[in-house]
Design a protein around this motif. Sequence first.
Motif, PDB file in Angstrom:
ATOM      1  N   TYR A  33      -2.344  23.440  78.362  1.00  0.00           N
ATOM      2  CA  TYR A  33      -0.947  23.352  77.961  1.00  0.00           C
ATOM      3  C   TYR A  33      -0.338  22.030  78.410  1.00  0.00           C
ATOM      4  N   TYR A  35       3.634  21.021  79.416  1.00  0.00           N
ATOM      5  CA  TYR A  35       5.012  21.431  79.632  1.00  0.00           C
ATOM      6  C   TYR A  35       5.846  20.190  79.941  1.00  0.00           C
ATOM      7  N   GLN A  37       9.544  18.932  81.766  1.00  0.00           N
ATOM      8  CA  GLN A  37      10.638  19.329  82.648  1.00  0.00           C
ATOM      9  C   GLN A  37      11.633  18.189  82.756  1.00  0.00           C
ATOM     10  N   GLY A  40      16.604  18.888  86.829  1.00  0.00           N
ATOM     11  CA  GLY A  40      17.421  20.063  87.101  1.00  0.00           C
ATOM     12  C   GLY A  40      17.154  21.245  86.198  1.00  0.00           C
ATOM     13  N   ALA A  41      16.118  21.185  85.382  1.00  0.00           N
ATOM     14  CA  ALA A  41      15.864  22.245  84.407  1.00  0.00           C
ATOM     15  C   ALA A  41      14.529  22.918  84.670  1.00  0.00           C
ATOM     16  N   GLY A  42      14.286  24.006  83.962  1.00  0.00           N
ATOM     17  CA  GLY A  42      12.998  24.666  84.027  1.00  0.00           C
ATOM     18  C   GLY A  42      11.975  23.940  83.174  1.00  0.00           C
ATOM     19  N   LEU A  43      10.789  24.517  83.078  1.00  0.00           N
ATOM     20  CA  LEU A  43       9.731  23.907  82.278  1.00  0.00           C
ATOM     21  C   LEU A  43       9.806  24.429  80.849  1.00  0.00           C
ATOM     22  N   LEU A  45       7.609  24.720  77.345  1.00  0.00           N
ATOM     23  CA  LEU A  45       6.286  24.587  76.752  1.00  0.00           C
ATOM     24  C   LEU A  45       6.382  23.677  75.529  1.00  0.00           C
ATOM     25  N   PHE A  88       3.914  18.182  82.654  1.00  0.00           N
ATOM     26  CA  PHE A  88       2.905  18.898  83.416  1.00  0.00           C
ATOM     27  C   PHE A  88       1.778  19.341  82.494  1.00  0.00           C
ATOM     28  N   PHE A 102      -1.164  24.317  87.469  1.00  0.00           N
ATOM     29  CA  PHE A 102      -0.422  23.144  87.021  1.00  0.00           C
ATOM     30  C   PHE A 102      -0.909  21.887  87.729  1.00  0.00           C
ATOM     31  N   GLY A 103      -0.913  20.784  86.998  1.00  0.00           N
ATOM     32  CA  GLY A 103      -1.097  19.482  87.619  1.00  0.00           C
ATOM     33  C   GLY A 103       0.171  19.056  88.326  1.00  0.00           C
ATOM     34  N   ALA A 104       0.123  17.909  88.997  1.00  0.00           N
ATOM     35  CA  ALA A 104       1.256  17.434  89.796  1.00  0.00           C
ATOM     36  C   ALA A 104       2.394  16.901  88.936  1.00  0.00           C
TER      37      ALA A 104
ATOM     38  N   PRO B  42       4.484  20.361  91.551  1.00  0.00           N
ATOM     39  CA  PRO B  42       4.363  21.338  90.463  1.00  0.00           C
ATOM     40  C   PRO B  42       4.831  22.707  90.920  1.00  0.00           C
ATOM     41  N   LEU B  90      11.810  29.441  89.925  1.00  0.00           N
ATOM     42  CA  LEU B  90      11.680  29.579  88.481  1.00  0.00           C
ATOM     43  C   LEU B  90      11.109  30.942  88.125  1.00  0.00           C
ATOM     44  N   TYR B 104       3.885  30.141  78.791  1.00  0.00           N
ATOM     45  CA  TYR B 104       5.002  30.815  79.425  1.00  0.00           C
ATOM     46  C   TYR B 104       6.322  30.329  78.843  1.00  0.00           C
ATOM     47  N   PHE B 106       9.883  29.663  80.440  1.00  0.00           N
ATOM     48  CA  PHE B 106      10.528  29.533  81.750  1.00  0.00           C
ATOM     49  C   PHE B 106      12.040  29.626  81.622  1.00  0.00           C
ATOM     50  N   GLY B 107      12.660  30.169  82.673  1.00  0.00           N
ATOM     51  CA  GLY B 107      14.092  30.047  82.817  1.00  0.00           C
ATOM     52  C   GLY B 107      14.438  28.673  83.379  1.00  0.00           C
ATOM     53  N   SER B 108      15.722  28.392  83.487  1.00  0.00           N
ATOM     54  CA  SER B 108      16.160  27.080  83.981  1.00  0.00           C
ATOM     55  C   SER B 108      16.191  27.003  85.501  1.00  0.00           C
ATOM     56  N   GLY B 109      15.962  28.146  86.157  1.00  0.00           N
ATOM     57  CA  GLY B 109      15.784  28.114  87.600  1.00  0.00           C
ATOM     58  C   GLY B 109      17.044  28.376  88.399  1.00  0.00           C
ATOM     59  N   ARG B 111      18.575  26.924  91.931  1.00  0.00           N
ATOM     60  CA  ARG B 111      18.418  25.919  92.997  1.00  0.00           C
ATOM     61  C   ARG B 111      18.925  26.548  94.289  1.00  0.00           C
TER      62      ARG B 111
END
Lengths: 112, 115
Positions: A33, A35, A37, A40-43, A45, A88, A102-104, B42, B90, B104, B106-109, B111
């Motif tokens: 995959y 992804y 980011q 300040g947000a989620g990941l 796809l 990612f 996940f990679g870094a 990650p 997350l 997946y 994902f939600g926005s998380g 903090r």
Amino acid sequence: GEDVEQSLFLSVREGDSSVINCTYTDSSSTYLYWYKQEPGAGLQLLTYIFSNMDMKQDQRLTVLLNKKDKHLSLRIADTQTGDSAIYFCAESSNTGGFKTIFGAGTRLFVKA
Amino acid sequence: DTEVTQTPKHLVMGMTNKKSLKCEQHMGHRAMYWYKQKAKKPPELMFVYSYEKLSINESVPSRFSPECPNSSLLNLHLHALQPEDSALYLCASSQDFLSVGYGYTFGSGTRLTVV
């Protein structure tokens, strides 16, 4: 254990193509995959590829998989400033119950 | 509805507080996940719920307590946290745990800052 490696930083000019590379160690990886980011947000796809495929194209995104070398790449054509984000690479397999590794992350910086 | 919704977006808590993070999805996904993400790192898997049952606990300290009240909701109860627990938490979901081929959502998380 399983590992996913990618370069940490890439800088390109707006309009150029970006290529983000990833290597993985798990030879039983079934799904791979990419992804995205944003700060300040989620990941999110972006795209995925099954291990029995060599290439997948989706609009500006092209994913290439070299299963022999365990190498995955993501090419973004006509890169825009809105593409600036962390990308990612991730893989999952049925080793350990389909956990995703996940990679870094590669930080892509697009210069206007 | 193709989203995972997390609340609150930001949370500051003291080391003696008890708080909860909430996650909700209405995509009919049967697997839900909690990840912890430190800055410039990650996401790290914490917990996996499959069909409302805890399937994986990645040796997470007991000060983190997950709960899945129904197939749409996932909570993470926090108690006696340490400053090093400050991170982005997350939530994610997938169709089911054994069919992650489509990735997946994902939600926005949330903090979280522990003071």
